[in-house]
Design a protein around this motif. Structure first.
Motif, PDB file in Angstrom:
ATOM      1  N   VAL A   5       0.845  -1.213   0.000  1.00 28.12           N
ATOM      2  CA  VAL A   5       0.000   0.000   0.000  1.00 28.12           C
ATOM      3  C   VAL A   5       0.871   1.251   0.000  1.00 28.12           C
ATOM      4  CG1 VAL A   5      -1.701   1.349   1.283  1.00 28.12           C
ATOM      5  CG2 VAL A   5      -1.973  -1.135   1.087  1.00 28.12           C
ATOM      6  N   GLY A   6       1.812   1.334   0.940  1.00 23.99           N
ATOM      7  CA  GLY A   6       2.793   2.411   0.893  1.00 23.99           C
ATOM      8  C   GLY A   6       2.507   3.627   1.746  1.00 23.99           C
ATOM      9  N   VAL A   7       1.283   3.844   2.194  1.00 23.05           N
ATOM     10  CA  VAL A   7       0.992   4.909   3.173  1.00 23.05           C
ATOM     11  C   VAL A   7       0.290   4.287   4.378  1.00 23.05           C
ATOM     12  CG1 VAL A   7       0.900   6.841   1.547  1.00 23.05           C
ATOM     13  CG2 VAL A   7      -1.194   5.545   2.047  1.00 23.05           C
ATOM     14  N   GLU A   8       0.405   4.969   5.540  1.00 24.04           N
ATOM     15  CA  GLU A   8      -0.104   4.433   6.794  1.00 24.04           C
ATOM     16  C   GLU A   8      -1.614   4.209   6.738  1.00 24.04           C
ATOM     17  OE1 GLU A   8       1.479   7.247   6.310  1.00 24.04           O
ATOM     18  OE2 GLU A   8       3.370   7.225   7.414  1.00 24.04           O
ATOM     19  N   SER A   9      -2.083   3.361   7.681  1.00 24.99           N
ATOM     20  CA  SER A   9      -3.491   2.970   7.703  1.00 24.99           C
ATOM     21  C   SER A   9      -4.428   4.150   7.920  1.00 24.99           C
ATOM     22  CB  SER A   9      -3.714   1.942   8.821  1.00 24.99           C
ATOM     23  OG  SER A   9      -3.395   2.505  10.086  1.00 24.99           O
ATOM     24  N   THR A  10      -5.628   3.999   7.428  1.00 26.83           N
ATOM     25  CA  THR A  10      -6.731   4.908   7.748  1.00 26.83           C
ATOM     26  C   THR A  10      -7.049   4.761   9.229  1.00 26.83           C
ATOM     27  OG1 THR A  10      -7.653   4.542   5.549  1.00 26.83           O
ATOM     28  CG2 THR A  10      -9.158   5.448   7.227  1.00 26.83           C
ATOM     29  N   ILE A  11      -7.177   5.887   9.940  1.00 29.36           N
ATOM     30  CA  ILE A  11      -7.565   5.815  11.358  1.00 29.36           C
ATOM     31  C   ILE A  11      -8.988   6.344  11.516  1.00 29.36           C
ATOM     32  CG2 ILE A  11      -7.042   6.510  13.716  1.00 29.36           C
ATOM     33  CD1 ILE A  11      -4.150   6.749  13.030  1.00 29.36           C
ATOM     34  N   ILE A  12      -9.830   5.496  12.098  1.00 26.71           N
ATOM     35  CA  ILE A  12     -11.230   5.864  12.349  1.00 26.71           C
ATOM     36  C   ILE A  12     -11.486   5.890  13.853  1.00 26.71           C
ATOM     37  CG2 ILE A  12     -13.655   5.142  12.054  1.00 26.71           C
ATOM     38  CD1 ILE A  12     -12.526   6.120   9.444  1.00 26.71           C
ATOM     39  N   GLY A  13     -11.935   7.014  14.356  1.00 29.68           N
ATOM     40  CA  GLY A  13     -12.377   7.124  15.741  1.00 29.68           C
ATOM     41  C   GLY A  13     -13.680   6.356  15.894  1.00 29.68           C
ATOM     42  N   ALA A  14     -13.714   5.411  16.844  1.00 29.68           N
ATOM     43  CA  ALA A  14     -14.852   4.486  16.952  1.00 29.68           C
ATOM     44  C   ALA A  14     -15.247   4.299  18.417  1.00 29.68           C
ATOM     45  CB  ALA A  14     -14.499   3.146  16.301  1.00 29.68           C
ATOM     46  N   TRP A  15     -15.409   5.419  19.126  1.00 27.18           N
ATOM     47  CA  TRP A  15     -15.739   5.309  20.549  1.00 27.18           C
ATOM     48  C   TRP A  15     -17.189   5.665  20.850  1.00 27.18           C
ATOM     49  CZ3 TRP A  15     -11.862   8.597  18.681  1.00 27.18           C
ATOM     50  CH2 TRP A  15     -12.237   9.930  18.522  1.00 27.18           C
ATOM     51  N   ASP A  16     -17.929   6.157  19.823  1.00 28.08           N
ATOM     52  CA  ASP A  16     -19.346   6.449  20.054  1.00 28.08           C
ATOM     53  C   ASP A  16     -20.137   6.179  18.773  1.00 28.08           C
ATOM     54  OD1 ASP A  16     -18.874   8.621  18.423  1.00 28.08           O
ATOM     55  OD2 ASP A  16     -19.002  10.121  20.026  1.00 28.08           O
ATOM     56  N   ASP A  17     -21.259   6.850  18.583  1.00 30.55           N
ATOM     57  CA  ASP A  17     -22.131   6.559  17.445  1.00 30.55           C
ATOM     58  C   ASP A  17     -21.584   7.036  16.105  1.00 30.55           C
ATOM     59  OD1 ASP A  17     -23.914   5.459  19.155  1.00 30.55           O
ATOM     60  OD2 ASP A  17     -25.239   7.220  19.256  1.00 30.55           O
ATOM     61  N   THR A  18     -20.589   7.935  16.151  1.00 32.77           N
ATOM     62  CA  THR A  18     -20.133   8.585  14.924  1.00 32.77           C
ATOM     63  C   THR A  18     -18.754   8.119  14.490  1.00 32.77           C
ATOM     64  OG1 THR A  18     -21.343  10.563  15.603  1.00 32.77           O
ATOM     65  CG2 THR A  18     -19.692  10.850  13.872  1.00 32.77           C
ATOM     66  N   PRO A  19     -18.620   7.554  13.281  1.00 35.41           N
ATOM     67  CA  PRO A  19     -17.276   7.276  12.761  1.00 35.41           C
ATOM     68  C   PRO A  19     -16.575   8.595  12.445  1.00 35.41           C
ATOM     69  CG  PRO A  19     -18.991   6.186  11.442  1.00 35.41           C
ATOM     70  CD  PRO A  19     -19.684   7.159  12.342  1.00 35.41           C
ATOM     71  N   ARG A  20     -15.330   8.730  12.917  1.00 34.68           N
ATOM     72  CA  ARG A  20     -14.565   9.959  12.656  1.00 34.68           C
ATOM     73  C   ARG A  20     -13.294   9.608  11.900  1.00 34.68           C
ATOM     74  NH1 ARG A  20     -16.954  10.549  17.515  1.00 34.68           N
ATOM     75  NH2 ARG A  20     -17.902  12.570  17.995  1.00 34.68           N
ATOM     76  N   LEU A  21     -13.078  10.275  10.784  1.00 32.12           N
ATOM     77  CA  LEU A  21     -11.835  10.052  10.030  1.00 32.12           C
ATOM     78  C   LEU A  21     -10.722  10.876  10.669  1.00 32.12           C
ATOM     79  CD1 LEU A  21     -10.453   8.802   7.465  1.00 32.12           C
ATOM     80  CD2 LEU A  21     -10.949  10.974   6.334  1.00 32.12           C
ATOM     81  N   LEU A  22      -9.735  10.191  11.280  1.00 28.19           N
ATOM     82  CA  LEU A  22      -8.648  10.891  11.982  1.00 28.19           C
ATOM     83  C   LEU A  22      -7.358  10.911  11.162  1.00 28.19           C
ATOM     84  CD1 LEU A  22      -9.224   9.475  15.581  1.00 28.19           C
ATOM     85  CD2 LEU A  22     -10.146  11.571  14.581  1.00 28.19           C
ATOM     86  N   ARG A  23      -7.195   9.949  10.272  1.00 22.86           N
ATOM     87  CA  ARG A  23      -6.052   9.945   9.349  1.00 22.86           C
ATOM     88  C   ARG A  23      -6.496   9.237   8.082  1.00 22.86           C
ATOM     89  NH1 ARG A  23      -0.465   7.020  11.089  1.00 22.86           N
ATOM     90  NH2 ARG A  23      -1.691   5.144  10.659  1.00 22.86           N
ATOM     91  N   ALA A  24      -6.234   9.856   6.928  1.00 20.73           N
ATOM     92  CA  ALA A  24      -6.620   9.255   5.651  1.00 20.73           C
ATOM     93  C   ALA A  24      -5.670   8.121   5.307  1.00 20.73           C
ATOM     94  CB  ALA A  24      -6.598  10.318   4.555  1.00 20.73           C
ATOM     95  N   GLY A  25      -6.185   7.121   4.618  1.00 17.07           N
ATOM     96  CA  GLY A  25      -5.362   5.995   4.180  1.00 17.07           C
ATOM     97  C   GLY A  25      -6.049   5.302   3.018  1.00 17.07           C
ATOM     98  N   ALA A  26      -5.660   4.059   2.756  1.00 15.35           N
ATOM     99  CA  ALA A  26      -6.195   3.354   1.591  1.00 15.35           C
ATOM    100  C   ALA A  26      -7.666   2.992   1.750  1.00 15.35           C
ATOM    101  CB  ALA A  26      -5.371   2.102   1.312  1.00 15.35           C
ATOM    102  N   VAL A  27      -8.118   2.815   2.997  1.00 15.38           N
ATOM    103  CA  VAL A  27      -9.558   2.650   3.231  1.00 15.38           C
ATOM    104  C   VAL A  27     -10.163   4.057   3.239  1.00 15.38           C
ATOM    105  CG1 VAL A  27     -11.306   2.027   4.943  1.00 15.38           C
ATOM    106  CG2 VAL A  27      -9.395   0.474   4.491  1.00 15.38           C
ATOM    107  N   THR A  28     -11.137   4.290   2.360  1.00 14.94           N
ATOM    108  CA  THR A  28     -11.661   5.654   2.213  1.00 14.94           C
ATOM    109  C   THR A  28     -12.871   5.896   3.113  1.00 14.94           C
ATOM    110  OG1 THR A  28     -13.146   4.995   0.439  1.00 14.94           O
ATOM    111  CG2 THR A  28     -10.936   5.728  -0.210  1.00 14.94           C
ATOM    112  N   ALA A  29     -13.171   7.176   3.360  1.00 13.14           N
ATOM    113  CA  ALA A  29     -14.354   7.554   4.141  1.00 13.14           C
ATOM    114  C   ALA A  29     -15.615   6.999   3.478  1.00 13.14           C
ATOM    115  CB  ALA A  29     -14.433   9.070   4.272  1.00 13.14           C
ATOM    116  N   LEU A  30     -15.604   6.972   2.157  1.00  8.41           N
ATOM    117  CA  LEU A  30     -16.755   6.449   1.418  1.00  8.41           C
ATOM    118  C   LEU A  30     -16.981   4.966   1.740  1.00  8.41           C
ATOM    119  CD1 LEU A  30     -18.807   7.308  -0.763  1.00  8.41           C
ATOM    120  CD2 LEU A  30     -17.204   6.446  -2.484  1.00  8.41           C
ATOM    121  N   GLN A  31     -15.880   4.198   1.763  1.00  4.81           N
ATOM    122  CA  GLN A  31     -15.989   2.777   2.118  1.00  4.81           C
ATOM    123  C   GLN A  31     -16.550   2.609   3.525  1.00  4.81           C
ATOM    124  OE1 GLN A  31     -11.816   1.688   1.074  1.00  4.81           O
ATOM    125  NE2 GLN A  31     -12.632  -0.395   1.015  1.00  4.81           N
ATOM    126  N   VAL A  32     -16.055   3.431   4.447  1.00  2.04           N
ATOM    127  CA  VAL A  32     -16.516   3.340   5.837  1.00  2.04           C
ATOM    128  C   VAL A  32     -18.007   3.652   5.905  1.00  2.04           C
ATOM    129  CG1 VAL A  32     -16.276   4.318   8.159  1.00  2.04           C
ATOM    130  CG2 VAL A  32     -14.236   3.884   6.766  1.00  2.04           C
TER     131      VAL A  32
END
Ligand code: TXA
Ligand code: MG
Length: 325
Positions: free
Chosen positions: A174-201
């Motif tokens: 892949v070559g860039v660091e993982s996508t980071i998603i905040g997952a502590w409540d009802d709302t997914p939060r994009l904290l770092r972009a990566g190969a998994v996109t916000a659209l996929q989430v």
């Protein structure tokens, strides 16, 4: 003494069981791993990287089935995401279980978890049988390594040759660091972009993804990261001629192969055919720029789609932090 490079998973597991560190391949970048239950191993990781000890590290797991050993009150949508996308380039920041070390979480009430998609490292995780804390295997603030050569240049003389090893799994696909998603409540939060996109989430969870981080502390996603020594100019494809007017002397160029470049003397560092190839080539190209002693890298931004979003993110950060005296 220089640390030993091995291709054998058993060497890596033995080093980890002995309290040592292992630089190991993931699909994103190489990580510097240690037993996530061992305060001395975590301390060793921070020392080797020269990283402030308040920064949290991601815990890598052999499979999603052990998530409850590390996390509590995991939202249902986050479990679905893990089931759908692990192993893969996705980190979930979830509420920590009580016994997770403060050194791992940076004292925060959350812990970062991911199951990496690399056959060698998955085998290490299965044999080790528990979580491995692993930040990227670079010195603090440097570009992440995507090859064993990068790891050795960063940490070869820093790691303990009598205790630690480097596991060679080839180049990170892949070559860039993982996508980071905040997952502590009802709302997914994009904290770092990566190969998994916000659209996929959004598609997997059926939830809108919040892009603003809302003041959440994710050290390592702020400025002064992802930068080579060379100054990076991140430019849109239609601004290339103007940008090149400003550059004096030899420069390195990273651009999609279809970008038209004026006939000015330069070093072509990468000519990827698409966004995925761009991500794959990016950090190696930045390392190569420094190896060649180039003062300036002109990086033409790819379109903002798919992993192109993460590439743009890293290039903007490299450009900001490169603007130093
Ligand atoms: O692709 C990757 O994620 C690579 C490979 C090795 O897995 N790892 C990686 O680790 O990039 P690192 O430490 O370089 O970056 C991890 C990021 C940091 O920005 C850190 O602040 C954030 O994850 N992070 C980890 N745990 C966190 C937490 N509990 N809360 C907020 N941010 C967290
Ligand atoms: Mg890092």
């Amino acid at each position: 003494m220089t640390v030993r490079v091995t291709h054998d998973v058993r060497d890596a597991v033995a080093a980890l069981r002995g309290g040592g560190l292992v630089a190991l391949p993931t699909e994103t970048v190489y990580g510097l791993a240690g037993d996530a239950r061992s305060p001395s191993a975590i301390a060793g990781i921070f020392a080797a990287k020269g990283r402030p000890s308040t920064h949290p590290v991601i815990v890598h797991l052999p499979d999603a089935g052990v998530i409850d050993r590390w996390a509590t009150a995991v939202p249902h949508w986050a479990s679905s995401l893990a089931d759908a996308l692990w192993p893969g380039p996705l980190t979930l920041i979830v509420n920590r279980a009580d016994d997770v070390l403060d050194a791992v979480t940076g004292g925060q009430p959350t812990v970062g978890l991911r199951v990496p998609a690399h056959p060698l490292t998955l085998e290490v995780l299965r044999q080790f049988g528990d979580g491995l804390a692993a930040p990227s295997a670079n010195r603090y603030g440097h570009v992440s390594p995507t090859t064993v050569e990068h790891v050795m240049a960063e940490l070869g003389e820093v790691l303990d040759a009598g205790r630690d090893v480097v596991l060679d799994g080839g180049r990170c696909p892949v070559g860039v660091e993982s996508t980071i998603i905040g997952a502590w409540d009802d709302t997914p939060r994009l904290l770092r972009a990566g190969a998994v996109t916000a659209l996929q989430v959004a598609e997997v969870t059926g939830r809108e993804v919040s892009i603003a981080d809302g003041g959440v502390r994710t050290p390592g996603t702020t400025a002064a990261h992802y930068a080579p020594t060379a100054r990076v100019l991140a430019v849109e494809a239609d601004a290339v001629p103007d940008a090149l007017n400003e550059v004096v002397g030899p420069f390195g160029l990273i651009a999609l192969s279809n970008v038209l470049v004026p006939a000015i003397d330069h070093v072509r560092l990468a000519a990827p055919a698409n966004a995925a190839e761009y991500a794959f080539a990016l950090y190696a190209a930045l390392h190569a720029a420094d190896d060649a002693g180039l003062d300036v890298v002109v990086a033409v931004l790819p379109p903002d789609a798919g992993v192109g979003h993460a590439v743009r993110d890293r290039l903007h950060r490299a450009a900001i932090s490169g603007a130093r005296p």
